[in-house]
Design a protein around this motif. Structure first.
Motif, PDB file in Angstrom:
ATOM      1  N   GLU A 125      19.626  42.956  55.565  1.00  0.00           N
ATOM      2  CA  GLU A 125      19.908  43.318  54.681  1.00  0.00           C
ATOM      3  C   GLU A 125      21.175  44.622  54.991  1.00  0.00           C
ATOM      4  O   GLU A 125      21.776  45.708  54.824  1.00  0.00           O
ATOM      5  N   ARG A 126      21.952  43.043  54.358  1.00  0.00           N
ATOM      6  CA  ARG A 126      23.723  43.626  54.639  1.00  0.00           C
ATOM      7  C   ARG A 126      23.983  45.077  53.264  1.00  0.00           C
ATOM      8  O   ARG A 126      24.461  45.807  53.255  1.00  0.00           O
ATOM      9  N   GLU A 127      23.470  44.817  52.353  1.00  0.00           N
ATOM     10  CA  GLU A 127      24.188  45.661  50.864  1.00  0.00           C
ATOM     11  C   GLU A 127      23.432  46.884  51.759  1.00  0.00           C
ATOM     12  O   GLU A 127      24.068  47.658  51.044  1.00  0.00           O
ATOM     13  N   LEU A 128      22.072  46.843  52.020  1.00  0.00           N
ATOM     14  CA  LEU A 128      21.643  48.326  51.670  1.00  0.00           C
ATOM     15  C   LEU A 128      22.186  48.890  52.748  1.00  0.00           C
ATOM     16  O   LEU A 128      22.522  49.924  53.168  1.00  0.00           O
ATOM     17  N   ALA A 129      22.236  48.475  54.042  1.00  0.00           N
ATOM     18  CA  ALA A 129      23.570  48.946  55.570  1.00  0.00           C
ATOM     19  C   ALA A 129      24.511  49.072  55.159  1.00  0.00           C
ATOM     20  O   ALA A 129      24.928  50.350  55.235  1.00  0.00           O
ATOM     21  N   ASP A 130      24.839  48.294  54.435  1.00  0.00           N
ATOM     22  CA  ASP A 130      26.953  48.214  53.751  1.00  0.00           C
ATOM     23  C   ASP A 130      26.218  50.281  52.893  1.00  0.00           C
ATOM     24  O   ASP A 130      26.908  51.077  53.219  1.00  0.00           O
ATOM     25  N   ILE A 147      16.231  56.946  51.864  1.00  0.00           N
ATOM     26  CA  ILE A 147      14.513  56.912  50.741  1.00  0.00           C
ATOM     27  C   ILE A 147      14.818  56.469  49.899  1.00  0.00           C
ATOM     28  O   ILE A 147      14.239  55.237  49.789  1.00  0.00           O
ATOM     29  N   GLN A 148      16.045  56.715  48.814  1.00  0.00           N
ATOM     30  CA  GLN A 148      15.921  56.511  47.626  1.00  0.00           C
ATOM     31  C   GLN A 148      16.201  55.318  47.531  1.00  0.00           C
ATOM     32  O   GLN A 148      15.598  54.097  46.437  1.00  0.00           O
ATOM     33  N   LEU A 149      17.391  54.757  48.257  1.00  0.00           N
ATOM     34  CA  LEU A 149      17.922  53.657  48.664  1.00  0.00           C
ATOM     35  C   LEU A 149      16.837  52.253  49.020  1.00  0.00           C
ATOM     36  O   LEU A 149      16.846  51.267  48.758  1.00  0.00           O
ATOM     37  N   ILE A 150      16.110  52.757  50.216  1.00  0.00           N
ATOM     38  CA  ILE A 150      14.898  51.555  50.447  1.00  0.00           C
ATOM     39  C   ILE A 150      14.207  51.567  49.622  1.00  0.00           C
ATOM     40  O   ILE A 150      13.774  50.346  49.018  1.00  0.00           O
ATOM     41  N   GLU A 151      13.444  52.711  48.571  1.00  0.00           N
ATOM     42  CA  GLU A 151      12.832  52.266  47.539  1.00  0.00           C
ATOM     43  C   GLU A 151      12.738  51.771  46.924  1.00  0.00           C
ATOM     44  O   GLU A 151      12.177  50.835  46.143  1.00  0.00           O
ATOM     45  N   GLU A 152      14.435  51.328  46.404  1.00  0.00           N
ATOM     46  CA  GLU A 152      14.374  50.704  45.011  1.00  0.00           C
ATOM     47  C   GLU A 152      15.108  49.437  45.650  1.00  0.00           C
ATOM     48  O   GLU A 152      14.788  47.987  44.544  1.00  0.00           O
ATOM     49  N   ARG A 153      15.158  49.166  47.359  1.00  0.00           N
ATOM     50  CA  ARG A 153      15.901  48.054  47.182  1.00  0.00           C
ATOM     51  C   ARG A 153      14.128  47.095  47.410  1.00  0.00           C
ATOM     52  O   ARG A 153      13.300  45.697  47.584  1.00  0.00           O
ATOM     53  N   ILE A 154      12.520  47.788  47.409  1.00  0.00           N
ATOM     54  CA  ILE A 154      11.486  46.944  48.163  1.00  0.00           C
ATOM     55  C   ILE A 154      10.684  46.921  47.027  1.00  0.00           C
ATOM     56  O   ILE A 154       9.291  46.962  46.615  1.00  0.00           O
TER      57      ILE A 154
END
Lengths: 415, 458
Positions: B425-430, B450-457
């Motif tokens: 998950e390069r984008e999220l990692a960055d 949490i917000q960033l991960i929730e948006e991703r999933i």
């Protein structure tokens, strides 16, 4: 040797979850697991009376509940011994004391007897304050880890007494102090562990408004008028006259009342004199209330703190200042002198206001009485600051970490 | 003997003929009846036909035989008492055969149908079958008692009371079973779903039974929720399949104790000189302690060097310069230390060391001794990660974001490393790597991640 038996019900470790969160208690349990099999023996001079006994009475059962085999024993001594240790105590605090060679000899004599009679057991000997300090002589025979916990302010000690004590301290594996200023140059590891308050104790628990109102009514206080309070024993070092002077400056502009509440120390003949002077200074001033609170009146002290609008602690010299911690925990805006452990608790303009003079104190109180939103913001920060740094759960954590770090000299320990 | 037969042949022959006639009729009737059923079942294609035919074909003949025997006894010359006795015996055999046959048929049909129900959990077939068996046996026994004119009221009463007691004792079980049926027909939950209950408990559904639902929490705990409670609570289900990492992320936590070095500075020269010599753990403590101690404040105070210079030395310009040192720019403590010393020396070279701290207000050098512990929380995918992140302590977040990056020289926070290496998950990692953690409280960081991960999933 007396052994501690806890007859009265104490708070359960689980009772702290609503205050500090589940994860904090989980972490305490995780740390305690790492001490499995180790026995920690606390030794001090008394099972009752005094701050050390009070904190041990709470800490030892909680450590046991976490699964740590913590025990508590006391040394024995006659009146002469405790008269000498009282002199040592005062001298280490920086007071002039007349200490003779016979006093040192008496101290060593009783210590020797305690070394012979005390049943030592455990992997870690946790020795509290100067009275049992000489027990370290047993280290060569017993081995294990030895810690000296200094609960008092020895930032400016009497040199002769400190040198005498230092000979014992240097044989310990580590020493623990309550504030950085209290530490000394020593060849052993020194840890910084602040004291703490118990949020579930009578002195700090939430009180119903009826209880607060009844205490105000008992002492003839007007509950509709802002209260500026200093809760401290009557002692020159707490500067009660300075507090009255500051209040008088505030009172010129703002309608409020002052409460100076506290007790007198039975072992300090000066305190009666201080109380007399304070009463004289306050006479004829209906807005100044001097309250002599009997010992064991924790609920009343708590009620007065909760009823206060601003709490002061205008000490000239201070140990750690647990009365400040209590005020901060109650979410009160605090004006306090920048001395001793107060500086660790009151970060100027963030968790309270620091002052250096009567005028400074008066100005700070006025600011708080006139800016209630600012006062409330400081009070909110103050409570969170105590929650994070000065509750008994943090104290437990520090003790567990201290015990663990004795076995691991590195700065980063992976368990 | 011969004489007796000669005198009584008629009284023997009539019942025998009647019995024989019934046998002939039974054979004929069975053939006609079962041929009809065969044709009917072929036509209607009923799945239970085979069971019905196999189970009843043999008993049908027995029943005809028993009816024939009963008729033969009725036309016989036996005494009335003997007829009654023989009739009861034959009736009893008939009831036993009938009960057994219908019991078998009912159980087989029940099993056939229960197996066909698409439930998220295996139905309690054995339990239901046993209940049916008991019901048939009870009815059969009652009929037998009636034939033998035995009193049935006490038995019925006892059975009723027993049934009531059983129902009351197992009411929770019954509720669970009915709730299980409700879940089964609603197709609400299946194994592998990630669910969150109203009570806050959450995790992957590891098993669904007719009594409860088993949930495996992110910290490894197994949570059992009775079906009756499950159907009454609010459940959030997440079903999107997520990439699983081969190596799970183990959440650690870090607790620290303060160790006094015994060193103290009363002016800026001493501050800079001692700072050159102290271990990294001292520099780390004085540039990071405020993050934990004042984690509730926004914005948080600056590093302790800046605070002391402002509060005690009263040099607001230097304090501001020290406050402005951006810790996030540095990837090692050594670089950070050099920068702090350079800033102090720069001011000293221009203005000299003008002020000294009052006694008791010196700068005490303290080092941080960290104890790093594993926690029960781990994650194989982003969903597990986000749920564990909600629960871990702020000390755990602090360790993975601050301490691992700077003090453990990893250069980037642990979360970003795992997102990239473990989940690709390069984008999220960055996104998380570029967050300057020094601008947020730890709770803020938790919410943002949490917000960033929730948006991703989502």
């Amino acid at each position: 040797m007396e052994k501690a038996i806890f007859h009265h019900p104490r708070a359960k470790i689980q009772d702290y979850v609503p205050i500090v969160g589940r994860s904090t208690i989980e972490e305490l349990r995780a740390l305690a697991e790492r001490l499995s099999g180790k026995v920690i023996q606390n030794v001090n001079s008394t099972l009752t009376g005094g701050g050390v006994a009070e904190i041990l009475a709470r800490m030892v059962p909680l450590l046991n509940q976490l699964g740590v085999d913590a025990q508590w024993a006391t040394i024995k001594g006659d009146k002469d011994f405790f008269d000498v240790t009282k002199k040592f105590h005062n001298a280490l605090h920086g007071r002039k004391e007349d200490i003779s060679p016979q006093d040192f000899a008496a101290f060593l004599e009783v210590s020797k007897k305690n070394i012979e009679e005390l049943k030592f057991h455990g992997d870690i000997q946790f020795i509290h304050d100067p009275q049992p300090i000489a027990l370290i002589a047993k280290k060569k025979e017993l081995g294990g880890k030895w810690i000296w916990r200094c609960h008092i302010d020895i930032s400016n000690p009497d040199k002769r007494v400190w040198e005498f004590m230092r000979n014992f301290v240097t044989d310990y594996d580590a020493a623990v102090f309550s504030a950085p200023n209290f530490s000394q140059e020593l060849p052993i590891r020194q840890f910084l562990i602040s004291p703490s308050i118990d949020p579930l104790s009578d002195k700090n628990k939430e009180l119903p408004s009826e209880v607060i109102d009844s205490v105000l009514s008992k002492y003839g206080l007007d509950k509709d008028k802002p209260i500026v309070a200093q809760i401290s024993r009557f002692d020159y070092l707490k500067d009660p006259i300075g507090v009255i002077q500051a209040f008088e400056m505030v009172r010129k502009n703002i309608d409020c009342q002052l409460v100076l509440a506290g007790g007198t120390a039975t072992d300090d003949p000066e305190s009666e004199k201080v109380l007399e002077e304070v009463r004289e200074r306050a006479s004829g001033k209906p807005d100044i209330h001097i309250l002599l609170i009997p010992p064991e009146s924790d609920i009343e002290i708590n009620a007065l703190q909760q009823a206060a609008t601003v709490i002061m602690q205008k000490s000239i010299k201070e140990g750690f200042g647990l009365t400040v911690t209590e005020a901060l925990w109650k979410g009160k805006p605090v004006v306090a002198s920048a001395v001793g452990g107060i500086q660790l608790q009151v970060k100027n303009k963030l968790t309270g206001l620091l002052c250096y003079s009567v005028e400074g104190a008066a100005y700070a109180v006025k600011r708080l009485l006139s800016n209630r939103e600012y006062a409330a913001w400081l009070g909110k920060n103050a409570r969170e600051h105590v929650r994070q740094n000065f509750l008994i759960t943090r104290h437990l954590k520090d003790y567990l970490l201290l015990f663990i770090s004795l076995y691991h000299p590195a700065d980063a320990i992976y368990l | 003997m011969t004489e007796w037969l000669t005198n009584n042949w008629l009284s023997l022959a009539v019942p025998f003929i009647v019995l024989l006639a019934f046998i002939v009729v039974a054979v004929w009737a069975r053939r006609i009846f079962y041929n009809y059923l065969d044709r009917l079942f072929v036509k209607i294609k009923w799945e239970g036909s085979e069971v019905l035919l196999q189970t009843t074909k043999a008993p049908f003949f027995q029943w005809c035989l028993l009816i024939g025997a009963y008729a033969a006894i009725l036309v016989s010359t036996l005494s009335p008492q003997s007829k009654v006795l023989a009739g009861r015996i034959i009736g009893s055999i008939f009831i036993i055969s009938l009960t057994w046959t219908f019991l078998s048929l009912a159980v087989k049909l029940l099993q056939l149908y229960l197996q066909k129900i698409k439930a998220p959990f295996p139905f309690p077939i054995a339990l239901i079958s046993n209940a049916v068996r008991i019901a048939f046996i009870v009815i059969g026994v009652l009929m037998l008692l009636d034939i033998w004119k035995a009193p049935t009221t006490p038995l019925i009463l006892a059975l009723t009371i027993g049934l009531l007691v059983a129902v009351l004792a197992s009411r929770n079980e019954i509720l669970n079973i009915f709730s299980g049926l409700q879940l089964a027909y609603g197709s609400l939950i299946k194994t592998g779903d990630y669910i969150k209950l109203e009570s806050g408990e959450e995790g992957y559904v590891s098993d669904v039974t007719w009594r409860n639902i088993q949930i495996k929490a992110p910290d490894g705990r197994l949570i059992l929720v009775p079906n009756s409670k499950f159907t009454k609570t609010t459940v959030t289900a997440y079903r999107k399949p997520l990439k699983k990492a081969t190596q799970p992320f183990h959440f650690h936590t870090r607790l620290h104790i303060k160790e006094l070095t015994g060193l103290k500075a009363k002016n800026l020269t001493e501050l800079a000189n001692i700072l050159k010599e102290v271990p990294d753990s001292v520099v780390y403590y004085h540039t990071h302690s405020f993050i934990e101690e004042y984690q509730y404040l926004i914005p948080q105070p600056a590093n302790e060097f800046a605070l002391w210079v402002s509060d005690v030395i009263g040099d607001e310009i230097l304090a501001e310069k020290l406050s402005n040192i951006d810790t996030f720019e540095f990837s090692t403590i050594g670089e950070l230390r050099e920068r702090i010393i350079a800033v102090i020396n720069d001011v000293l070279s221009k203005r000299g060391d003008e002020r000294t701290a009052f006694e008791g207000r010196e700068f005490h050098f303290i080092k941080s001794v960290s104890v790093v512990l594993t926690t029960p929380y781990m994650a194989h995918d982003l969903r597990e990660f986000v749920e564990a992140l909600r629960k871990v302590s702020i000390n755990s977040i602090y360790f993975h974001i601050f301490e691992s990056r700077l003090r453990l020289h990893r250069g980037v926070n642990d979360f970003s490393i795992w997102f990239q290496d473990g989940l690709d998950e390069r984008e999220l990692a960055d996104k998380i790597a570029v967050l300057d953690p020094y601008n947020y409280t730890i709770e803020d960081l938790r919410s943002i991640i949490i917000q960033l991960i929730e948006e991703r999933i989502k």
